[in-house]
Design a protein around this motif. Structure first.
Motif, PDB file in Angstrom:
ATOM      1  N   THR A 115      23.738  28.102   5.192  1.00 45.98           N
ATOM      2  CA  THR A 115      23.692  26.757   4.638  1.00 45.98           C
ATOM      3  C   THR A 115      22.367  26.120   5.007  1.00 45.98           C
ATOM      4  O   THR A 115      22.017  26.047   6.186  1.00 45.98           O
ATOM      5  N   ASN A 152      35.466  20.363   6.282  1.00 42.84           N
ATOM      6  CA  ASN A 152      36.188  21.530   6.793  1.00 42.84           C
ATOM      7  C   ASN A 152      36.521  22.504   5.670  1.00 42.84           C
ATOM      8  O   ASN A 152      36.416  23.715   5.828  1.00 42.84           O
ATOM      9  N   GLN A 165      33.329  28.764   2.590  1.00 37.26           N
ATOM     10  CA  GLN A 165      32.120  29.553   2.809  1.00 37.26           C
ATOM     11  C   GLN A 165      32.438  30.824   3.591  1.00 37.26           C
ATOM     12  O   GLN A 165      31.972  31.909   3.242  1.00 37.26           O
ATOM     13  N   LEU A 202      22.818  12.364   8.584  1.00 32.07           N
ATOM     14  CA  LEU A 202      22.199  13.404   9.394  1.00 32.07           C
ATOM     15  C   LEU A 202      23.161  14.081  10.365  1.00 32.07           C
ATOM     16  O   LEU A 202      23.044  15.278  10.613  1.00 32.07           O
ATOM     17  N   ALA A 203      24.118  13.326  10.888  1.00 32.02           N
ATOM     18  CA  ALA A 203      25.050  13.944  11.831  1.00 32.02           C
ATOM     19  C   ALA A 203      25.885  15.004  11.110  1.00 32.02           C
ATOM     20  O   ALA A 203      26.111  16.099  11.627  1.00 32.02           O
ATOM     21  N   MET A 204      26.338  14.670   9.890  1.00 34.14           N
ATOM     22  CA  MET A 204      27.147  15.610   9.131  1.00 34.14           C
ATOM     23  C   MET A 204      26.298  16.823   8.708  1.00 34.14           C
ATOM     24  O   MET A 204      26.758  17.961   8.780  1.00 34.14           O
ATOM     25  N   LYS A 246      23.758  18.087  10.205  1.00 36.27           N
ATOM     26  CA  LYS A 246      23.515  18.954  11.362  1.00 36.27           C
ATOM     27  C   LYS A 246      24.725  19.841  11.595  1.00 36.27           C
ATOM     28  O   LYS A 246      24.612  21.031  11.866  1.00 36.27           O
ATOM     29  N   TYR A 247      25.902  19.242  11.465  1.00 34.88           N
ATOM     30  CA  TYR A 247      27.130  19.985  11.724  1.00 34.88           C
ATOM     31  C   TYR A 247      27.322  21.117  10.711  1.00 34.88           C
ATOM     32  O   TYR A 247      27.715  22.219  11.060  1.00 34.88           O
ATOM     33  N   VAL A 248      27.010  20.853   9.452  1.00 35.18           N
ATOM     34  CA  VAL A 248      27.272  21.809   8.377  1.00 35.18           C
ATOM     35  C   VAL A 248      26.209  22.907   8.291  1.00 35.18           C
ATOM     36  O   VAL A 248      26.512  24.041   7.962  1.00 35.18           O
ATOM     37  N   SER A 249      24.951  22.555   8.589  1.00 35.39           N
ATOM     38  CA  SER A 249      23.842  23.441   8.222  1.00 35.39           C
ATOM     39  C   SER A 249      23.409  24.389   9.341  1.00 35.39           C
ATOM     40  O   SER A 249      23.496  24.061  10.519  1.00 35.39           O
ATOM     41  N   ASP A 250      22.895  25.542   8.912  1.00 40.21           N
ATOM     42  CA  ASP A 250      22.260  26.460   9.848  1.00 40.21           C
ATOM     43  C   ASP A 250      20.816  26.047  10.061  1.00 40.21           C
ATOM     44  O   ASP A 250      20.300  26.059  11.152  1.00 40.21           O
TER      45      ASP A 250
END
Lengths: 339, 319
Positions: free
Chosen positions: B38, B191, B197, B211-213, B215-219
């Motif tokens: 991601t 989720n 994925q 940005l917080a979301m 960061k959580y989702v992305s590699d």
């Protein structure tokens, strides 16, 4: 804290719609002290904006109607005074900032006229004096080159600029209370930081009381001392920001905080969402509004509205988990615990 | 490292805005995404992130540049070849209210995608497949006969996701998939996206401003400013050690829902606002708001270079 400047008691607001009656606000009580910043947080449909609009008497009637309650400001009940009297309060003693700076300014009036309007009407300033004050206000909210901007129209400004103009209008008459309804939701984070910084300075310098209505828990921490959490038209928990963020008691407050990713949260640790959706307010649940989404729901939660339990001098919660056993001792019955 | 699944080279998208002027919405961006990875794409409104997402899958015709998906340059594909590729790349839109046709049932909204690509042979199979997909995203089979207005925002977004999944894509552009949803619903959708994925080996380009979301989702995360990528790094590296002054300011501006952390934090308040993209500043696009701007920044655009392994930034401070 200073003396109480606004007290809302058992406010109930409904809207007549085709399908029945939407009970948007169902018995809300809280107070705001002088120089205090209070946050009302909740999701869309929780009744937070309707509460704010009710304080300002901005609810169209019909379809809206006040079922009960009072809003005491400077010794008078704002819900019972005449519209003419209310106009002297609105925009003068209580200022309001709306969420959407794109639609809440008049597109056919210059920025200058929109600020001068309330100065001329409420403060009875002459046009020249109002103009000077308007320029001063624009400079104060950080708009460069205020003289030129006075002559411009809203479409000539960016979103952040327009929100500053809204703030300038709200502050024009030095209100004792400022109600900000999602003031930064339409703005980018870097602009949001600018606007929040400004509101913080304002509160410190002028001792204006602020009610901040928002769904963004991050913004709350930055500005407010006390937090009111609303769900399904009711207040479910209230406390200082430390209590609410560090020691939340209501399952909804806990759930909200848990569903946000922490900056240090690894990807393999899933977020904990609140399952389900908020209830239909045409037929609000008989018992606790959060019951259908609550993991700790008990049988009593479905049938009976929970009562208030005081956790500390400043924190209270409306949940059966807290009051089931010690009902008699701690019940503050519909009234705010720290009032 | 293996050959990346998605390769974007020098991609630009200019919009003509009359009197021979052009708006450079996306101005020469490059990135790669590995299979199953991601990539987050963040920036403020008007920075070109949505246009970038749409241009990558050719919802907009690129002005120049190349987009390689699995080794094929999709910017050169003609009609029939493109249609076959459309099956592999899908999009989830921001607004779950505007992106579903209000006059179609859920069955037809999702079924349409199956019809176009000829993925089902009969009406029964079509219905069965749609119901199966609905259950995959946490809705139920009986929802198929309903219309979009009967659903909440979160449920509609699930329908949007189902439509994207119907054609069994490999690559999905998620354009602010959660920003129109309530906080308590956002986590449900995120989720679900992560879960899907893992199950289906999807590759995501996740466009967002939260940005917080992200960061959580992305590699890995790419930060955009005025049509250019100014920084690109692994999520943790970007948050722990941002190199570009814009990224630093952007990160410091996020309000944290924790009074303790908030009290400790030093906030960089940027001067001014995003410059008009019709008339971008010379040299570095960020220099008008940058606290470290020097003369050189006005004269010369900084190159996008690898400041340390896997961490790219476009700033003269790191020359």
């Amino acid at each position: 804290m200073g003396k109480t400047i606004l007290e809302v008691r058992d406010l109930r607001v409904s809207f007549e719609v085709y399908g029945g009656e939407v009970e948007a606000v169902r018995g809300v009580s809280f107070h705001v002290c002088e120089g205090e910043a209070v946050a009302i947080v909740g999701e869309s449909g929780s009744g937070k904006s309707v509460t704010a609009q009710a304080i300002m008497r901005l609810i169209a009637m019909p379809p809206g109607k006040f079922k009960s309650g009072s809003v005491i400001f400077e010794g008078r009940d704002l819900l019972t005074i005449s519209e003419k009297e209310m106009q002297k309060v609105r925009g003068n003693k209580i200022g309001m900032i709306f969420q959407d700076p794109m639609t809440s300014l008049n597109p056919t009036m210059t920025i200058g006229m929109q600020i001068m309007e309330s100065l001329i009407k409420h403060q009875r300033l002459r046009k020249s004096a109002a103009k000077a004050r308007a320029i001063e206000l624009l400079a104060m909210v950080g708009i460069p080159d205020p003289e030129t901007r006075m002559k411009q129209y809203p479409h000539q400004m960016s979103g952040g600029m327009r929100q500053r103009v809204m703030i300038a209008i709200a502050l024009a008459c030095n209100p004792a209370l400022l109600i900000a309804d999602e003031p930064t939701t339409a703005l980018d984070v870097t602009i949001q930081a600018q606007v929040m910084q400004f509101m913080k300075e304002l509160q410190q310098n002028t001792n204006t009381s602020i009610i901040l209505i928002t769904h963004d828990l991050g913004v709350v921490v930055d500005l407010c001392d006390r937090v009111i959490v609303m769900y399904a038209g009711q207040i479910v928990e209230t406390g200082t920001k430390w209590e609410i963020f560090k020691n939340p008691q209501h399952p909804y407050t806990k759930g909200l905080l848990k569903s946000l990713p922490r900056l240090d949260q690894p990807k393999n640790e899933p977020l904990i969402p609140i399952y389900g959706t908020p209830p239909d307010m045409i037929q609000p649940p008989q018992g606790c509004g959060f019951c259908s989404r609550c993991e700790s729901a008990m049988r009593i939660c479905e049938r009976q509205d929970p009562e208030w339990t005081a956790i500390s001098e400043t924190q209270s919660v409306r949940c059966w988990l807290q009051s089931a056993g010690e009902k008699a001792a701690a019940v503050v019955g519909g009234k705010e615990a720290d009032a | 490292m293996s050959q990346p699944f998605i390769e974007v080279h020098g991609l630009t998208k200019y919009f003509p805005v009359g009197r021979r002027r052009v708006l450079k919405a996306v101005d020469g961006i490059q990135f790669t995404i590995q299979k199953g990875e991601t990539l987050g794409l963040v920036g403020e409104s008007g920075c070109g992130k949505t246009t970038a997402g749409r241009t990558v899958i050719r919802l907009y015709e690129p002005t120049s540049g190349r987009v390689l998906i699995g080794g094929t340059d999709i910017t050169r594909l003609k009609r029939s070849g493109l249609k076959a590729f459309r099956r592999k790349m899908q999009m989830i839109f921001q607004d779950p209210y505007a992106s579903l046709n209000p006059r179609m049932t859920v069955l037809d909204i999702i079924g349409e995608a199956l019809d176009i690509h000829g993925l089902v042979k009969s009406r029964t199979e079509r219905k069965y497949r749609v119901e199966q997909l609905l259950e995959l995203v946490g809705l139920s089979a009986e929802h198929a006969s309903r219309y979009p207005h009967e659903f909440s925002g979160g449920q509609r977004q699930r329908i949007g996701i189902t439509r994207a999944l119907a054609v069994e894509p490999e690559f999905i552009v998620c354009d602010e998939p959660i920003s129109a949803l309530d906080v308590s619903i956002q986590a449900q959708i995120v989720n679900l996206l992560i879960d899907l994925q893992k199950k289906m080996g999807l590759t995501y380009l996740f466009v967002a401003h939260d940005l917080a979301m992200v960061k959580y989702v992305s590699d890995r995360i790419a930060v955009m400013y005025l049509g250019k990528i100014v920084e690109l790094a692994r999520s943790e590296d970007l948050y722990d050690d941002p190199q570009h002054p814009y990224t630093q300011a952007l990160l410091s501006a996020i309000p944290i829902p924790d009074p303790e952390a908030e009290a400790k934090k030093e906030r960089i308040i940027l001067r001014g606002e995003l410059p008009n993209p019709m008339n971008p500043p010379s040299g570095c696009p960020f220099r008008t708001r940058c606290p470290h701007a020097k003369e050189r920044c006005a004269q010369e655009a900084p190159a996008f270079r690898e400041v340390r392994p896997g961490h790219w930034a476009a700033c003269h401070l790191h020359a």
